[in-house]
Design an enzyme around this catalytic site. Structure first.
Site, PDB file in Angstrom:
ATOM      1  CG  ASP A 166      -4.597   5.451   1.101  1.00  0.00           C
ATOM      2  OD1 ASP A 166      -5.490   4.623   1.310  1.00  0.00           O
ATOM      3  OD2 ASP A 166      -4.498   6.526   1.711  1.00  0.00           O
ATOM      4  CG  HIS A 179      -9.050  -1.705   3.977  1.00  0.00           C
ATOM      5  ND1 HIS A 179      -8.871  -1.631   2.604  1.00  0.00           N
ATOM      6  CD2 HIS A 179      -8.615  -0.536   4.475  1.00  0.00           C
ATOM      7  CE1 HIS A 179      -8.345  -0.463   2.307  1.00  0.00           C
ATOM      8  NE2 HIS A 179      -8.174   0.224   3.414  1.00  0.00           N
ATOM      9  CG  ASP A 180     -11.327   1.777   3.262  1.00  0.00           C
ATOM     10  OD1 ASP A 180     -10.878   1.705   4.417  1.00  0.00           O
ATOM     11  OD2 ASP A 180     -10.666   2.233   2.300  1.00  0.00           O
ATOM     12  CD  GLU A 237      -8.969   4.753  -1.458  1.00  0.00           C
ATOM     13  OE1 GLU A 237      -9.838   4.365  -0.674  1.00  0.00           O
ATOM     14  OE2 GLU A 237      -8.017   5.483  -1.091  1.00  0.00           O
ATOM     15  CG  ASP A 275      -2.289   0.414   0.987  1.00  0.00           C
ATOM     16  OD1 ASP A 275      -2.469   1.551   0.519  1.00  0.00           O
ATOM     17  OD2 ASP A 275      -3.213  -0.373   1.247  1.00  0.00           O
TER      18      ASP A 275
HETATM   19  C1  GLC Z   1      -7.978   5.086   2.065  1.00  0.00           C
HETATM   20  C2  GLC Z   1      -7.840   3.812   2.852  1.00  0.00           C
HETATM   21  C3  GLC Z   1      -8.533   3.980   4.164  1.00  0.00           C
HETATM   22  C4  GLC Z   1      -7.884   5.111   4.901  1.00  0.00           C
HETATM   23  C5  GLC Z   1      -7.805   6.381   4.052  1.00  0.00           C
HETATM   24  C6  GLC Z   1      -6.824   7.347   4.619  1.00  0.00           C
HETATM   25  O1  GLC Z   1      -9.287   5.370   1.754  1.00  0.00           O
HETATM   26  O2  GLC Z   1      -8.313   2.735   2.120  1.00  0.00           O
HETATM   27  O3  GLC Z   1      -8.523   2.818   4.939  1.00  0.00           O
HETATM   28  O4  GLC Z   1      -8.590   5.383   6.071  1.00  0.00           O
HETATM   29  O5  GLC Z   1      -7.390   6.133   2.750  1.00  0.00           O
HETATM   30  O6  GLC Z   1      -5.523   6.894   4.424  1.00  0.00           O
END
Ligand code: GLC
Ligand code: CA
Length: 554
Positions: free
Chosen positions: A190, A319-320, A247, A89
């Site tokens: 991310d 995971h979100d 993402e 990540d």
């Molecule tokens: C992304 C991650 C999430 C995190 C956020 C801030 O959305 O997937 O888990 O809280 O970024 O880093």
């Protein structure tokens, strides 16, 4: 075929209740057997874990909780031995407030490190703008001893990094290349759209009772993220031919080609279109139920959008997000058959399929009695928001049950033993009590389990005979007018193959007439390949019962 590991909840080998690298190494054969090629690890870097590792205090260190750099190297080695690729990540929109850079910046707010962040003068004793952070409250936090504020789009312990500063960019690129030099295959990237800020930080019309406006508005209006992304790509990924999956939320219309087209910023990016449907206007308490057709048509539209441009990465959950089986399946389909149907319609879409740990055994959301049983920072914020908006405690907890990120973060259910076989001692987050029924060990024994079906499905997708079609074949919607039917064809221009994927998400049986002779039933989620074949030959049709899914070679 990719698989996301959330290391904290995957497998604990030293009995501290926290998953670790040794645990991951011990399960590589399990992943290989499932058919996985790419493993994405959620962050394993040193972190105070305010946001579960998405707040990094040292990009060059492995979190003690997870193990050592030697163990990481061993993991890399062991994955390679099995022909699997490791993806980490990359969290570079922000770091932790405990990172050396931020500590130095606080110590000297006029110095060089302050410029690694956004230290901005307030306006008339107020923050520079009215942004609400993603985790609630102002996105600005005072810099002690000054009239300045620092920007944090996520938690206040996650200060945003200043990508306009070439020095900062160089530090980030050096770090990325350091990991790629180790033999990493690439990164999941991310919150990357957030790296571009409007330096004027304009305020927006308030959009909530707190008088603030979501910081998303600035992200949506500002131009120029592409130049930063290209710079990063040129200085890092491109040099290693690395795989990148981004993402990306809030991309501007018509930018898809720039993001994932040939020569795009990234190899691929996640398709969140179905997940976004469920986001309420004002957070979780504003969520509305989604109709089957809306869900299906959203996925179809997204598939068609990517066609001719590039590949999206398809997910059911991560995971979100809450567990897909609890979110996307209607009440009557929340069983093994329904979970297998969901697997079939998702895994065979055009794009790169990602499975999130536990999805392959059909793990579900987990009900909690009190907010104190949750750990996630965003769940706590959303719970507060719901109460502030007038929800009762029960209603607010129901929102958490349906939406909490902790639904996906409960420990992996390996067996019916204590702590679901995840750990010898109490896990950092309580297990879902349904582990006695839903677990890997039980499903490994049963050829009709969700796990066994995932294996068959992945094997079909990767089989030499159909790989070309499942990888490059066009996506063509099918039987769109039929009630409750989620169906599409994958059509190869290369070899003329046509494959139909169809599932019945309703409660009544549905019959689909085929437009040609000679179809072959390749896979059924109910072990009915033979009877489907007989029906095809007799009637040139297939009847799918409630929650039934089939894959046919046309
Ligand atoms: C992304 C991650 C999430 C995190 C956020 C801030 O959305 O997937 O888990 O809280 O970024 O880093
Ligand atoms: Ca451990």
């Amino acid at each position: 075929m990719a698989y996301q590991i959330y290391p904290k909840s995957f497998m604990d080998t030293n009995g501290d209740g926290i998953g670790d690298l040794r645990g991951i190494i011990s399960k590589l054969d399990y992943l290989k057997e499932l058919g996985i090629d790419i493993i994405w690890l959620s962050p394993i870097y040193q972190s105070p874990f305010v946001d579960q590792g998405y707040d990094i205090s040292d990009y060059y260190k492995i979190a003690e909780e997870f193990g050592t750099m030697e163990e990481f190297d061993e993991l890399l080695e062991e994955a390679k031995k099995r022909n699997m690729y490791l993806v980490m990540d990359l969290v570079v929109n922000h770091c932790s407030d405990q990172h050396e850079w931020f500590q130095k910046a606080l110590a000297d707010p006029e110095g060089e490190y302050a410029d690694y962040f956004y230290f901005v003068k307030g306006k008339n004793g107020n923050p520079p703008s009215n942004y609400r952070s993603y985790f609630g409250g102002s996105a600005w936090e005072p810099v002690p001893g000054t009239d300045k504020y620092y920007l944090h789009m996520f938690a206040k312990e996650q200060p945003d990094l200043n990508w306009e500063n070439p020095k900062l960019r160089r530090e980030i690129y050096k770090m990325i290349n350091w990991w790629l030099d180790k033999g990493l295959a690439g990164f999941r990237i991310d919150a990357i759209i957030n790296i571009k800020k409007d330096p004027a930080f304009p305020s927006f019309e308030p959009d909530g009772p707190d008088g603030l406006a979501s910081c998303v508005k600035m992200v949506e209006e500002v131009q120029g993220v592409g130049a930063l992304l290209e710079d990063m790509k040129r200085e890092t990924f491109e040099r290693y031919d690395a795989f990148t999956v981004a993402e990306v939320f809030n991309m501007k219309d018509d930018e898809l080609r720039e993001f994932i087209g040939e020569d795009g910023h990234f190899s691929t990016m996640f398709d969140f279109s179905a997940h976004e449907l469920f986001q309420g206007q004002n957070g979780w308490y504003g969520c509305r139920p989604i109709e089957f057709r809306e869900w299906r048509d959203t996925i179809f539209a997204s598939q068609e959008e990517a066609q001719g441009i590039g590949f999206k990465a398809n997910i059911i959950e991560n995971h979100d997000e809450p567990r897909g089986a609890s979110r996307f399946l209607p009440e009557h389909a929340r069983n093994e058959k329904g979970k297998k149907a969901l697997a079939a319609t998702s895994v065979l879409l055009r794009g790169i399929p990602f499975i999130y740990q536990g999805q392959e055994i059909g793990m579900t959301n987990c009900r909690r009695e009190d907010i104190s049983e949750y750990d996630d920072i965003s769940t706590k914020d959303q719970y507060r928001e719901a109460l502030n908006a007038g929800c009762t405690k029960e209603e607010a907890l129901q929102c958490c049950y349906e939406n909490s990120r902790d639904n996906a973060r409960t420990p992996m259910q390996w067996s019916a033993d204590a702590n679901a076989g995840f750990s010898d001692s109490a896990p950092w987050l309580a297990v879902n009590p349904n582990y006695t029924e839903i677990n890997v060990e039980e499903q490994q024994k049963r050829p009709d389990s969700v796990l066994s079906f995932y294996k068959k499905l992945i094997a079909l997708r990767k089989s030499p005979v159909y790989r070309e079609t499942f990888t490059y074949g066009r996506f063509v919607p099918a039987y769109e007018e039929a009630d409750d039917i989620f169906a599409y064809r994958r059509v190869s221009e290369e070899n003329g193959q046509e494959i139909l994927v169809a599932a019945n998400y309703g409660t009544k049986p549905r019959t689909l007439k085929l437009d040609r002779e000679g179809a072959r039933a390749l896979l059924s989620n109910d072990g009915k390949e033979k009877s489907l074949q007989i029906q095809i030959e007799r009637e040139r049709a297939v009847t799918l019962d409630s929650c039934e899914a089939a894959v046919l070679l046309l």
